[in-house]
Design a protein around this motif. Structure first.
Motif, mmCIF file in Angstrom:
data_model
loop_
_atom_site.group_PDB
_atom_site.id
_atom_site.type_symbol
_atom_site.label_atom_id
_atom_site.label_comp_id
_atom_site.label_asym_id
_atom_site.label_seq_id
_atom_site.Cartn_x
_atom_site.Cartn_y
_atom_site.Cartn_z
ATOM 1 N N MET A 184 0.843 -1.188 0.000
ATOM 2 C CA MET A 184 0.000 0.000 0.000
ATOM 3 C C MET A 184 0.887 1.250 0.000
ATOM 4 S SD MET A 184 -3.067 -1.002 2.630
ATOM 5 C CE MET A 184 -4.061 -2.475 2.352
ATOM 6 N N THR A 185 0.533 2.230 -0.805
ATOM 7 C CA THR A 185 1.389 3.387 -1.003
ATOM 8 C C THR A 185 0.888 4.637 -0.291
ATOM 9 O OG1 THR A 185 0.194 3.934 -3.045
ATOM 10 C CG2 THR A 185 2.132 2.513 -3.241
ATOM 11 N N GLY A 186 -0.237 4.567 0.391
ATOM 12 C CA GLY A 186 -0.777 5.753 1.035
ATOM 13 C C GLY A 186 0.053 6.199 2.220
ATOM 14 N N VAL A 187 -0.079 7.471 2.561
ATOM 15 C CA VAL A 187 0.621 8.054 3.707
ATOM 16 C C VAL A 187 -0.208 7.790 4.962
ATOM 17 C CG1 VAL A 187 1.420 10.203 4.754
ATOM 18 C CG2 VAL A 187 1.698 9.825 2.289
ATOM 19 N N PRO A 188 0.381 7.234 6.034
ATOM 20 C CA PRO A 188 -0.388 6.927 7.249
ATOM 21 C C PRO A 188 -0.895 8.183 7.953
ATOM 22 C CG PRO A 188 1.686 5.692 7.189
ATOM 23 C CD PRO A 188 1.764 6.721 6.115
ATOM 24 N N LEU A 189 -2.154 8.146 8.365
ATOM 25 C CA LEU A 189 -2.739 9.215 9.178
ATOM 26 C C LEU A 189 -3.011 8.711 10.588
ATOM 27 C CD1 LEU A 189 -5.321 10.970 6.819
ATOM 28 C CD2 LEU A 189 -2.873 11.409 7.098
ATOM 29 N N TYR A 190 -2.280 7.719 11.026
ATOM 30 C CA TYR A 190 -2.451 7.168 12.361
ATOM 31 C C TYR A 190 -1.082 7.094 13.031
ATOM 32 C CZ TYR A 190 -0.993 2.996 9.780
ATOM 33 O OH TYR A 190 -0.317 2.120 8.969
ATOM 34 N N GLY A 191 -1.070 6.924 14.338
ATOM 35 C CA GLY A 191 0.181 6.826 15.075
ATOM 36 C C GLY A 191 0.644 8.165 15.612
ATOM 37 N N ALA A 192 1.637 8.103 16.493
ATOM 38 C CA ALA A 192 2.117 9.282 17.208
ATOM 39 C C ALA A 192 2.771 10.296 16.291
ATOM 40 C CB ALA A 192 3.091 8.859 18.314
ATOM 41 N N ASP A 193 3.450 9.845 15.256
ATOM 42 C CA ASP A 193 4.149 10.783 14.374
ATOM 43 C C ASP A 193 3.166 11.730 13.697
ATOM 44 O OD1 ASP A 193 6.555 9.689 15.048
ATOM 45 O OD2 ASP A 193 6.715 8.421 13.254
ATOM 46 N N PHE A 194 2.060 11.190 13.196
ATOM 47 C CA PHE A 194 1.057 12.043 12.578
ATOM 48 C C PHE A 194 0.399 12.942 13.617
ATOM 49 C CE2 PHE A 194 -3.443 12.766 11.494
ATOM 50 C CZ PHE A 194 -3.264 13.582 10.386
ATOM 51 N N ALA A 195 0.066 12.398 14.783
ATOM 52 C CA ALA A 195 -0.594 13.189 15.828
ATOM 53 C C ALA A 195 0.270 14.362 16.277
ATOM 54 C CB ALA A 195 -0.943 12.305 17.017
ATOM 55 N N PRO B 187 -4.094 18.324 -4.776
ATOM 56 C CA PRO B 187 -5.262 18.556 -3.910
ATOM 57 C C PRO B 187 -5.932 17.308 -3.367
ATOM 58 C CG PRO B 187 -5.822 18.918 -6.206
ATOM 59 C CD PRO B 187 -4.353 18.697 -6.172
ATOM 60 N N VAL B 188 -5.631 16.137 -3.932
ATOM 61 C CA VAL B 188 -6.212 14.880 -3.457
ATOM 62 C C VAL B 188 -5.084 13.857 -3.378
ATOM 63 C CG1 VAL B 188 -7.952 13.100 -3.828
ATOM 64 C CG2 VAL B 188 -8.403 15.443 -4.602
ATOM 65 N N ALA B 189 -4.915 13.240 -2.198
ATOM 66 C CA ALA B 189 -3.754 12.388 -1.978
ATOM 67 C C ALA B 189 -4.156 11.030 -1.417
ATOM 68 C CB ALA B 189 -2.789 13.071 -1.011
ATOM 69 N N PRO B 190 -3.382 9.978 -1.728
ATOM 70 C CA PRO B 190 -3.651 8.652 -1.150
ATOM 71 C C PRO B 190 -3.157 8.569 0.284
ATOM 72 C CG PRO B 190 -1.713 8.550 -2.568
ATOM 73 C CD PRO B 190 -2.252 9.947 -2.686
ATOM 74 N N VAL B 191 -4.000 8.049 1.170
ATOM 75 C CA VAL B 191 -3.634 7.928 2.582
ATOM 76 C C VAL B 191 -4.095 6.584 3.118
ATOM 77 C CG1 VAL B 191 -3.691 10.410 3.030
ATOM 78 C CG2 VAL B 191 -5.774 9.040 3.346
ATOM 79 N N LEU B 192 -3.575 6.238 4.293
ATOM 80 C CA LEU B 192 -4.006 5.063 5.030
ATOM 81 C C LEU B 192 -4.628 5.527 6.348
ATOM 82 C CD1 LEU B 192 -0.907 2.713 4.572
ATOM 83 C CD2 LEU B 192 -3.127 2.470 3.484
ATOM 84 N N LEU B 193 -5.837 5.077 6.626
ATOM 85 C CA LEU B 193 -6.503 5.406 7.885
ATOM 86 C C LEU B 193 -6.146 4.416 8.970
ATOM 87 C CD1 LEU B 193 -9.983 6.424 6.474
ATOM 88 C CD2 LEU B 193 -7.997 7.863 6.928
ATOM 89 N N ASP B 194 -5.761 3.214 8.582
ATOM 90 C CA ASP B 194 -5.042 2.264 9.421
ATOM 91 C C ASP B 194 -4.282 1.367 8.455
ATOM 92 O OD1 ASP B 194 -6.785 0.234 8.516
ATOM 93 O OD2 ASP B 194 -6.960 -0.652 10.511
ATOM 94 N N GLU B 195 -3.714 0.308 8.942
ATOM 95 C CA GLU B 195 -2.846 -0.492 8.077
ATOM 96 C C GLU B 195 -3.585 -1.101 6.893
ATOM 97 O OE1 GLU B 195 -1.041 -3.353 10.620
ATOM 98 O OE2 GLU B 195 0.351 -1.916 11.542
#
Length: 475
Positions: free
Chosen positions: A1-12, A28-36
């Motif tokens: 999976m190539t999305g950028v994680p939006l979870y975990g301490a680093d993002f917070a 303006p629109v990007a691939p992300v991961l909401l969890d693994e």
């Protein structure tokens, strides 16, 4: 999976740098991961977000369109599902179904008098301040910002403390994705209890008004509207209060006087709603067909998440003025815009004003940049907000902190809910909330006279709320 994680301490710890990188690398629109396991597209552009939010014919709110769930690529116990999976409520439906649910919510909330609401928030705030004021220190997140919305929810919805404790434990676990499946079950259990209570003993409260609404909600539908209102009225509300207090206590832009007729609390709320909205990434939609948004191809049935935080801080926005500017997207936009934004703003403003009026010489115990944030892809949430201040006597000398027990040892284990501020026994639905037009922003609170110790203020420069408190007390 190539999305950028939006979870975990680093993002917070530093979501702004993640949003900047997403804009730089993907536009303006990007691939992300909401969890693994959960992929999504994140909208970081203000204009693209508005286009999506105002186009229900192209972007559906109904998660039953989610192809990864349909195909079994996302497990039923995935921690993201309680926040994104289908519920028969006003948030996750479209068209006539959405209109029916929303009318029940708006009509019932419309019966809440903002004057009564203000008075209740003031009483609740006073009781909480009485409990920690004599100690000269507090964690304002857990001992104040967390509790005020819960007390308001209990009063408005006729919810007894034991049931409310289940609801808040469940809701907290869902937002933080901590054992989300069991948290969702606990939340549902609490909602079933509340609905059963109100069926047996209806009263002058929002739950009973929803039951009696001409839309004819079933018990299941009622539970899910209440879940939506609980989710919107507690976790985001405490984050709005906490994030605004953090700003007021740390940012020199808000340390001046009240000269020029400015409204520092209102300005701080505007600033937070623009730059640190309590729901940073949400507004989940599903394209009804393959479609282009801001030059990016989005596939039918794949989730698109609106980053309210990134859209609000879009460098393409022409104006950087925050105070008095309500064009932010913190309340969303379009047919699913928050129906209770005026009440939410009123609750936050009154709670903050009351605290800073009664405890004017207050300061953080650590630098603002060292405060910890709770991980999670959806919210912008402080873990704690520790402060110190000269001890403050209770308004009622008999209170002396006995009404509210100490918080639990960890954020994952909330303390038992306090009793109703006006009584040692819960009073569900005990107060009439007559219909009255809601204000467009907070109105000035009445002057108060609060006994204070003669302790000198901290050596640090006194901030604007000290002058406000002196002015209100006629000194």
């Amino acid at each position: 999976m190539t999305g950028v994680p939006l979870y975990g301490a680093d993002f917070a710890d530093d979501p702004a740098s993640v949003y900047a990188r997403l804009r730089r690398d993907h536009g303006p629109v990007a691939p992300v991961l909401l969890d693994e396991q959960v992929e999504a597209s994140l909208v970081t552009s203000y204009d693209a977000a508005l286009q999506l939010l105002r186009s229900p014919e192209t972007f559906s709110k109904d998660p039953r369109r989610w192809k990864a769930v349909q195909d079994g690529r996302i497990a039923p116990d995935n921690p993201v599902l309680p926040m994104m999976g289908h519920r028969p409520n006003a948030l996750f439906t479209d068209g006539a179904e959405h209109a029916r649910y929303r009318s029940a919510i708006t009509d019932s909330l419309g019966r809440v008098d903002p004057v009564e609401l203000r008075e209740y928030v003031e009483r609740s705030s006073d009781s909480l301040i009485d409990s920690f004021g004599p100690e000269g220190k507090a964690d304002l997140r857990r001992e104040y910002a967390l509790v005020v919305p819960l007390l308001v929810f209990m009063e408005m919805f006729g919810c007894p403390p034991g049931t409310a404790e289940k609801l808040v434990r469940g809701m907290s676990g869902i937002f933080e994705m901590v054992d989300a499946e069991n948290a969702n079950a606990l939340l549902f259990e609490g909602m079933v209890e509340l609905v059963a209570l109100k069926r047996a003993e209806p009263g002058p409260d929002v739950t009973s008004w929803l039951m009696a609404h001409p839309s004819g909600l079933t018990d299941e539908e009622l539970i899910h509207q209440l879940t939506l209102l609980m989710g919107a009225g507690t976790e985001p509300q405490q984050n709005l209060i906490s994030n605004s207090l953090r700003l007021l206590l740390s940012d020199d832009r808000f340390a001046g006087s009240l000269s020029g007729g400015t409204m520092p609390v209102d300005d701080a709320l505007d600033e937070v709603l623009w730059s640190d909205p309590p729901m940073a990434n949400y507004g989940v939609h599903f394209p009804v067909r393959d479609v282009d948004l801001a030059g990016v191809r989005l596939r039918e049935g794949e989730p698109v998440v609106v980053s309210f935080a990134a859209a609000n801080t879009d460098p393409a926005l022409a104006s950087h003025r925050r105070g008095g500017n309500r064009a932010h997207l913190a309340w969303s936009a379009g047919p699913h815009a928050c129906p209770a934004k005026e009440s939410a703003r009123l609750i936050a403003a009154v709670a903050i004003e009351r605290l800073l009026d009664r405890v004017p010489d207050i300061r953080l115990t650590v630098p603002a940049e060292q405060l910890r944030w709770r991980p999670g892809p959806f919210h912008r949430a402080l873990a704690e907000l520790p402060v110190v201040f000269p001890p403050v006597h209770p308004k009622d000398a008999t209170a002396s902190g006995a009404a509210y027990p100490a918080p639990g040892a960890t954020p994952a284990s909330p303390r038992p809910l306090p009793p109703h501020p006006a009584s040692s026994e819960p009073q569900p639905g005990g107060k009439e909330w007559p219909s009255s037009p809601a204000p467009t922003s907070s109105t000035p609170s009445a002057a108060t006279s609060t006994a204070r110790t003669t302790s000198s203020a901290p050596a640090a420069r006194r901030r604007w709320w000290h002058s406000l408190a002196v002015w209100r007390r006629g000194r």
